[in-house]
Design a protein around this motif. Structure first.
Motif, PDB file in Angstrom:
ATOM      1  N   PRO A 146       0.816  -1.217   0.000  1.00  0.00           N
ATOM      2  CA  PRO A 146       0.000   0.000   0.000  1.00  0.00           C
ATOM      3  C   PRO A 146       0.850   1.268   0.000  1.00  0.00           C
ATOM      4  CG  PRO A 146      -0.027  -1.055   2.155  1.00  0.00           C
ATOM      5  CD  PRO A 146       0.689  -1.994   1.234  1.00  0.00           C
ATOM      6  N   VAL A 147       0.275   2.327  -0.574  1.00  0.00           N
ATOM      7  CA  VAL A 147       0.934   3.632  -0.637  1.00  0.00           C
ATOM      8  C   VAL A 147       0.165   4.608   0.247  1.00  0.00           C
ATOM      9  CG1 VAL A 147       1.778   5.482  -2.119  1.00  0.00           C
ATOM     10  CG2 VAL A 147       1.617   3.150  -3.011  1.00  0.00           C
ATOM     11  N   SER A 148       0.883   5.317   1.113  1.00  0.00           N
ATOM     12  CA  SER A 148       0.244   6.246   2.035  1.00  0.00           C
ATOM     13  C   SER A 148       0.860   7.634   1.884  1.00  0.00           C
ATOM     14  CB  SER A 148       0.380   5.754   3.474  1.00  0.00           C
ATOM     15  OG  SER A 148      -0.329   6.584   4.365  1.00  0.00           O
ATOM     16  N   SER A 149       0.325   8.578   2.641  1.00  0.00           N
ATOM     17  CA  SER A 149       0.816   9.955   2.632  1.00  0.00           C
ATOM     18  C   SER A 149       1.962  10.116   3.624  1.00  0.00           C
ATOM     19  CB  SER A 149      -0.314  10.909   3.001  1.00  0.00           C
ATOM     20  OG  SER A 149       0.192  12.197   3.310  1.00  0.00           O
ATOM     21  N   PRO A 150       2.935  10.987   3.319  1.00  0.00           N
ATOM     22  CA  PRO A 150       4.023  11.240   4.269  1.00  0.00           C
ATOM     23  C   PRO A 150       3.528  11.764   5.612  1.00  0.00           C
ATOM     24  CG  PRO A 150       4.604  12.067   2.097  1.00  0.00           C
ATOM     25  CD  PRO A 150       3.154  11.672   2.030  1.00  0.00           C
ATOM     26  N   ASP A 151       2.338  12.358   5.632  1.00  0.00           N
ATOM     27  CA  ASP A 151       1.803  12.870   6.898  1.00  0.00           C
ATOM     28  C   ASP A 151       1.539  11.751   7.896  1.00  0.00           C
ATOM     29  OD1 ASP A 151       1.871  15.417   5.847  1.00  0.00           O
ATOM     30  OD2 ASP A 151      -0.189  15.301   5.089  1.00  0.00           O
ATOM     31  N   ASN A 152       1.443  10.518   7.398  1.00  0.00           N
ATOM     32  CA  ASN A 152       1.103   9.390   8.270  1.00  0.00           C
ATOM     33  C   ASN A 152       2.325   8.586   8.721  1.00  0.00           C
ATOM     34  OD1 ASN A 152      -1.578  10.080   7.741  1.00  0.00           O
ATOM     35  ND2 ASN A 152      -1.664   8.744   5.941  1.00  0.00           N
ATOM     36  N   ILE A 153       3.536   9.079   8.415  1.00  0.00           N
ATOM     37  CA  ILE A 153       4.738   8.275   8.657  1.00  0.00           C
ATOM     38  C   ILE A 153       4.886   7.887  10.122  1.00  0.00           C
ATOM     39  CG2 ILE A 153       7.259   8.343   8.696  1.00  0.00           C
ATOM     40  CD1 ILE A 153       7.278   9.717   6.091  1.00  0.00           C
ATOM     41  N   ALA A 154       4.696   8.844  11.023  1.00  0.00           N
ATOM     42  CA  ALA A 154       4.906   8.547  12.447  1.00  0.00           C
ATOM     43  C   ALA A 154       4.000   7.403  12.903  1.00  0.00           C
ATOM     44  CB  ALA A 154       4.658   9.803  13.287  1.00  0.00           C
ATOM     45  N   GLY A 155       2.735   7.447  12.495  1.00  0.00           N
ATOM     46  CA  GLY A 155       1.811   6.385  12.861  1.00  0.00           C
ATOM     47  C   GLY A 155       2.168   5.055  12.223  1.00  0.00           C
ATOM     48  N   ILE A 156       2.593   5.103  10.950  1.00  0.00           N
ATOM     49  CA  ILE A 156       2.955   3.872  10.238  1.00  0.00           C
ATOM     50  C   ILE A 156       4.149   3.199  10.914  1.00  0.00           C
ATOM     51  CG2 ILE A 156       3.850   2.965   8.061  1.00  0.00           C
ATOM     52  CD1 ILE A 156       2.301   5.230   6.646  1.00  0.00           C
ATOM     53  N   VAL A 157       5.157   4.003  11.273  1.00  0.00           N
ATOM     54  CA  VAL A 157       6.368   3.457  11.913  1.00  0.00           C
ATOM     55  C   VAL A 157       6.001   2.716  13.189  1.00  0.00           C
ATOM     56  CG1 VAL A 157       8.484   4.106  13.121  1.00  0.00           C
ATOM     57  CG2 VAL A 157       7.961   5.129  10.904  1.00  0.00           C
ATOM     58  N   LYS A 158       5.073   3.287  13.955  1.00  0.00           N
ATOM     59  CA  LYS A 158       4.688   2.674  15.220  1.00  0.00           C
ATOM     60  C   LYS A 158       3.788   1.453  15.012  1.00  0.00           C
ATOM     61  CE  LYS A 158       2.689   3.888  19.709  1.00  0.00           C
ATOM     62  NZ  LYS A 158       2.085   4.974  20.531  1.00  0.00           N
ATOM     63  N   GLN A 159       2.771   1.593  14.140  1.00  0.00           N
ATOM     64  CA  GLN A 159       1.792   0.519  13.962  1.00  0.00           C
ATOM     65  C   GLN A 159       2.360  -0.678  13.216  1.00  0.00           C
ATOM     66  OE1 GLN A 159      -1.455   2.493  11.980  1.00  0.00           O
ATOM     67  NE2 GLN A 159      -1.681   4.004  13.639  1.00  0.00           N
ATOM     68  N   ARG A 160       3.208  -0.404  12.227  1.00  0.00           N
ATOM     69  CA  ARG A 160       3.731  -1.481  11.389  1.00  0.00           C
ATOM     70  C   ARG A 160       5.081  -2.006  11.865  1.00  0.00           C
ATOM     71  NH1 ARG A 160       1.269  -2.513   6.362  1.00  0.00           N
ATOM     72  NH2 ARG A 160      -0.791  -1.546   6.353  1.00  0.00           N
ATOM     73  N   ASN A 161       5.555  -1.516  13.006  1.00  0.00           N
ATOM     74  CA  ASN A 161       6.836  -1.980  13.557  1.00  0.00           C
ATOM     75  C   ASN A 161       7.968  -1.817  12.539  1.00  0.00           C
ATOM     76  OD1 ASN A 161       8.519  -3.034  15.542  1.00  0.00           O
ATOM     77  ND2 ASN A 161       8.223  -5.146  14.855  1.00  0.00           N
ATOM     78  N   ILE A 162       8.082  -0.627  11.958  1.00  0.00           N
ATOM     79  CA  ILE A 162       9.082  -0.335  10.932  1.00  0.00           C
ATOM     80  C   ILE A 162      10.480  -0.265  11.565  1.00  0.00           C
ATOM     81  CG2 ILE A 162       9.847   1.334   9.191  1.00  0.00           C
ATOM     82  CD1 ILE A 162       7.272  -0.102   8.466  1.00  0.00           C
ATOM     83  N   GLY A 163      11.444  -0.946  10.950  1.00  0.00           N
ATOM     84  CA  GLY A 163      12.813  -0.945  11.456  1.00  0.00           C
ATOM     85  C   GLY A 163      13.756  -0.043  10.698  1.00  0.00           C
ATOM     86  N   ARG A 164      13.401   0.332   9.470  1.00  0.00           N
ATOM     87  CA  ARG A 164      14.222   1.214   8.636  1.00  0.00           C
ATOM     88  C   ARG A 164      13.306   2.042   7.741  1.00  0.00           C
ATOM     89  NH1 ARG A 164      17.588  -0.960  11.306  1.00  0.00           N
ATOM     90  NH2 ARG A 164      19.634  -1.802  10.760  1.00  0.00           N
ATOM     91  N   ILE A 165      13.747   3.251   7.416  1.00  0.00           N
ATOM     92  CA  ILE A 165      13.107   4.052   6.374  1.00  0.00           C
ATOM     93  C   ILE A 165      14.118   4.196   5.250  1.00  0.00           C
ATOM     94  CG2 ILE A 165      12.153   6.299   5.761  1.00  0.00           C
ATOM     95  CD1 ILE A 165      11.161   6.575   8.610  1.00  0.00           C
ATOM     96  N   LEU A 166      13.693   3.845   4.038  1.00  0.00           N
ATOM     97  CA  LEU A 166      14.594   3.866   2.889  1.00  0.00           C
ATOM     98  C   LEU A 166      14.176   4.981   1.941  1.00  0.00           C
ATOM     99  CD1 LEU A 166      14.723   0.022   2.169  1.00  0.00           C
ATOM    100  CD2 LEU A 166      16.016   1.342   3.850  1.00  0.00           C
ATOM    101  N   LEU A 167      15.103   5.890   1.653  1.00  0.00           N
ATOM    102  CA  LEU A 167      14.824   6.977   0.720  1.00  0.00           C
ATOM    103  C   LEU A 167      15.062   6.500  -0.702  1.00  0.00           C
ATOM    104  CD1 LEU A 167      16.387  10.199   2.276  1.00  0.00           C
ATOM    105  CD2 LEU A 167      14.034   9.415   2.367  1.00  0.00           C
ATOM    106  N   ALA A 168      14.012   6.532  -1.522  1.00  0.00           N
ATOM    107  CA  ALA A 168      14.134   6.156  -2.935  1.00  0.00           C
ATOM    108  C   ALA A 168      13.876   7.399  -3.780  1.00  0.00           C
ATOM    109  CB  ALA A 168      13.149   5.041  -3.277  1.00  0.00           C
ATOM    110  N   MET A 169      14.793   8.361  -3.662  1.00  0.00           N
ATOM    111  CA  MET A 169      14.652   9.647  -4.359  1.00  0.00           C
ATOM    112  C   MET A 169      15.976  10.028  -5.007  1.00  0.00           C
ATOM    113  SD  MET A 169      12.774  11.525  -1.158  1.00  0.00           S
ATOM    114  CE  MET A 169      12.637  13.093  -1.993  1.00  0.00           C
ATOM    115  N   PRO A 170      16.526   9.196  -5.902  1.00  0.00           N
ATOM    116  CA  PRO A 170      17.880   9.452  -6.403  1.00  0.00           C
ATOM    117  C   PRO A 170      18.016  10.706  -7.249  1.00  0.00           C
ATOM    118  CG  PRO A 170      16.830   7.689  -7.649  1.00  0.00           C
ATOM    119  CD  PRO A 170      15.928   7.996  -6.496  1.00  0.00           C
ATOM    120  N   SER A 171      16.933  11.152  -7.873  1.00  0.00           N
ATOM    121  CA  SER A 171      17.037  12.318  -8.753  1.00  0.00           C
ATOM    122  C   SER A 171      16.507  13.589  -8.108  1.00  0.00           C
ATOM    123  CB  SER A 171      16.283  12.051 -10.058  1.00  0.00           C
ATOM    124  OG  SER A 171      14.935  11.713  -9.799  1.00  0.00           O
ATOM    125  N   ALA A 172      16.073  13.515  -6.846  1.00  0.00           N
ATOM    126  CA  ALA A 172      15.552  14.709  -6.169  1.00  0.00           C
ATOM    127  C   ALA A 172      16.689  15.677  -5.865  1.00  0.00           C
ATOM    128  CB  ALA A 172      14.834  14.320  -4.878  1.00  0.00           C
TER     129      ALA A 172
END
Length: 659
Positions: free
Chosen positions: A186-212
């Motif tokens: 699933p794809v979500s909004s960046p505004d929800n990151i804090a909740g996603i990290v906690k609810q989904r037990n996220i261990g890493r955040i990976l930046l996939a923005m090589p051309s930004a």
């Protein structure tokens, strides 16, 4: 049975795949006949004949499309596409064979056959993929991918096939992608990151923005900084395009992203002015700045590049790297590695004459502030006299342009290193007024990321070891620039000099070192341990300013500054000495160096227009050690006299000066 099948050689597995496809295609034809012909077998023999031709041609199409080269457990879009196109081709061939054999009104049968073949041949592969691929992701680290674009999707696919990370969520700023699913994620909004990290037990955040852009990446990192998980990044677009790194080779967030400063595109005319088709020499070619200058110079197509370096290993390393680049990019550049010291004018002059040098970039210097404080005489010898000898050699050898790599520490210096670089600037300013054979200019800038002595790799290593992270003072600030950008601007600034110019690079906003350390700790998923967070992971320890170090650096001595044709290069008009005055000062300084008279060296530097503010006690290690020996000897002599005379004498430590 399953283990036996998996252990078979690839050739045997391909034969089994061909047999299974043949069976499913045959079953599809028979079932389509039963479903559409209502028991009419009048033309059955012609249908069988048509299929006898269609089947081998279909298998041939599958082979040509690479279907039998695909590994079933990792079958992807390419293999499923091959099935679709192969079945479409099979249907067309069957219809043509019906027409040739006079079998009419069988379109519905052909369509049903194609659909059944697609379901069976495609479905069995998807089923095998689900059966054979391990679905237990419990041992994998659960990750969130920031960026659901092309790079994010490629990264997710690579991670799904890997054994280390399990992607459970995308976040993306594109509202059209939000609330959708990509690769089953699933794809979500960046505004929800804090909740996603906690609810989904996220261990890493990976930046996939090589051309930004860097400014955009900094915005994202600002948002992620306070989250209690490490942030990693995929390689940059240039690394992905040239194949030097894979998309799943994750790395720590680059410090350039924290600064958020985007480089300005170089002006090709300025880059090539002193280099293209000319003989170029770089002193200190193996150092952090010198080596990057060499990398940039070879892309400007000089006729010859002379690498002048004292360190044998550093010279070997940069020569091998440049040779590899020249060969891989098909460049026609004559590379000349020369060992030598800038403190020998005769060696410098002979090298410049022998190869007919047109342009010199003088990067050889001692730059580490405390080490120069501990070795005052050698610091002055290398930075001041090394520059003078190189400049005199350039004049005698007929060099057109001489560019000095200077530092912001030369502005109102509080340490010997900065003062020695300011004296080096004064030498070139005086020579520029005294003669007109060689055009002298100097380029002044602050700290470069990744150079020898840079705090960034030190902090990263300290964090990995569990801390503490050592910062000299909580209020200390510094300017930062990447090495490639600094080298690129140096080359362009050198082309604008008219003689005696001091160029100053726009370093952007200064960075508080304590804040930099704090951000690095947070982005590695850790918490700073302080009074507010006594249970944090990493302590920031303030060690006090080192000898000669000041809280902030400046780039300009006065206010006489003007803009140049490049937006990030300024020119400064600053005070200088005439050559006779400068020459007399150098003679006095040379004599003081010969006798290791450190206090006299300091006074001579103060007498020049350096604005040298030096309040430290002498830190020179040799002088201090010699004084300690002298003091011990004097006390010993006094003790002997006391013993002989039967007297008590109180002695004081002599002044720290050797003559």
């Amino acid at each position: 049975m399953l283990a036996w099948l998996l252990a078979l050689p690839r050739s045997a597995k391909r034969i089994i795949s061909v047999v299974i496809d043949s069976l499913f295609l045959t079953m599809s034809l028979l079932l389509s006949f039963v479903l559409t012909q209502n028991g009419d077998i009048s033309q059955f023999q012609f249908m069988v004949l048509a299929f006898a031709v269609t089947l081998p041609l279909t298998l041939l199409i599958f082979t040509k499309l690479g279907l039998y080269r695909a590994v079933i457990r990792y079958v992807g879009q390419h293999a499923l596409g091959a099935v679709i196109f192969g079945i479409m081709g099979s249907g067309v061939i069957l219809a043509l064979m019906f027409a040739v054999l006079g079998v009419h009104d069988k379109t519905n049968m052909v369509v049903v056959y194609a659909l059944l073949a697609l379901v069976t041949s495609g479905g069995v592969r998807l089923g095998a993929r689900l059966l054979l691929r391990p679905n237990n992701n419990n041992h994998k680290t659960r990750v969130l991918i920031y960026g659901a674009g092309s790079s994010g999707r490629q990264l997710a696919q690579a991670l799904i096939n890997g054994e280390q990370y399990h992607p459970v969520m995308f976040v993306d700023d594109d509202t059209t992608l939000q609330r959708s699913t990509i690769l089953g994620i699933p794809v979500s909004s960046p505004d929800n990151i804090a909740g996603i990290v906690k609810q989904r037990n996220i261990g890493r955040i990976l930046l996939a923005m090589p051309s930004a852009s860097r400014s955009r990446r900094r915005e994202v990192l600002d948002r992620l900084e306070e989250l209690p998980v490490p942030v990693l990044s995929i390689p940059g677009m240039s690394d992905l395009v040239n194949g030097s790194m894979r998309i799943d080779e994750l790395q720590d967030v680059k410090i350039e992203d924290l600064l958020g400063r985007d480089p300005v595109a170089p002006k090709k005319k300025l880059l090539h002015a002193n280099i293209k088709g000319k003989v170029v020499m770089v002193t200190g070619a193996g150092g952090s700045i010198g080596s990057e200058l060499c990398r940039q110079i070879i892309r400007c197509e000089p006729l010859t590049l002379v690498l002048f370096e004292l360190s044998e290993y550093a010279l070997y390393a940069i020569e091998q790297e440049l040779k590899s680049t020249i060969s891989s990019e098909g460049l026609e550049i004559n590379l000349i590695p020369v060992m030598g010291t800038v403190q020998r004018q005769s060696r410098m002059e002979s090298v410049m004459r022998a190869f007919g040098v047109n342009t010199v970039y003088h990067a050889a210097a001692y730059k580490h502030v405390p080490l120069v404080e501990y070795n005052v005489v050698e610091g002055v010898r290398n930075n001041v006299f090394g520059t003078w000898y190189a400049a005199e050699a350039a004049i005698k050898a007929g060099v057109d342009t001489f560019v000095l790599i200077s530092t912001d520490k030369a502005v109102r210096p509080t340490n010997v290193m900065g003062a020695s670089k300011r004296l080096a600037e004064l030498v070139l300013q005086a020579l520029a007024q005294y003669q007109s054979k060689t055009r002298f200019c100097m380029v002044r800038f602050g700290n470069v990321l990744g150079s020898s002595g840079s705090v960034v790799p030190l902090f990263r290593e300290q964090i990995r070891k569990g801390g503490p992270v050592t910062v000299t003072h909580k209020d200390i600030i510094r300017y930062f620039m990447t090495i490639p950008e600094a080298a690129q601007l140096v080359l362009q600034a050198g082309a604008m000099g008219k003689g005696g110019d001091v160029f100053v690079l726009d370093m952007g906003e200064p960075v508080r070192i304590a804040d930099l350390a704090r951000r690095m700790i947070h982005l590695m998923g850790l918490e700073v341990r302080d009074d507010e967070h006594p249970n944090g992971d990493i302590e920031i320890k303030y060690t006090g300013l080192r000898p000669g170090e000041k809280l902030y650096e400046e780039l300009l001595i006065g206010n006489n500054v003007r803009q140049t044709e490049h937006s990030r290069i300024m020119a400064a008009d600053e005070v200088y000495l005439t050559w006779p005055e400068m020459e007399h000062l150098l003679q006095r300084l040379d004599k003081a160096c010969k006798f290791f008279a450190v206090e006299e060296i300091i006074e001579i530097i103060r007498s020049a227009p350096t604005e040298f503010y030096y309040t430290n006690a002498t830190s020179d290690l040799v002088v201090n050690a010699a004084c300690a020996l002298l003091t011990a000897k004097q006390l010993n002599d006094v003790a002997k006299l006391d013993t002989v005379a039967g007297l008590t004498v109180v002695s004081s430590k002599p002044k720290q000066q050797i003559a």
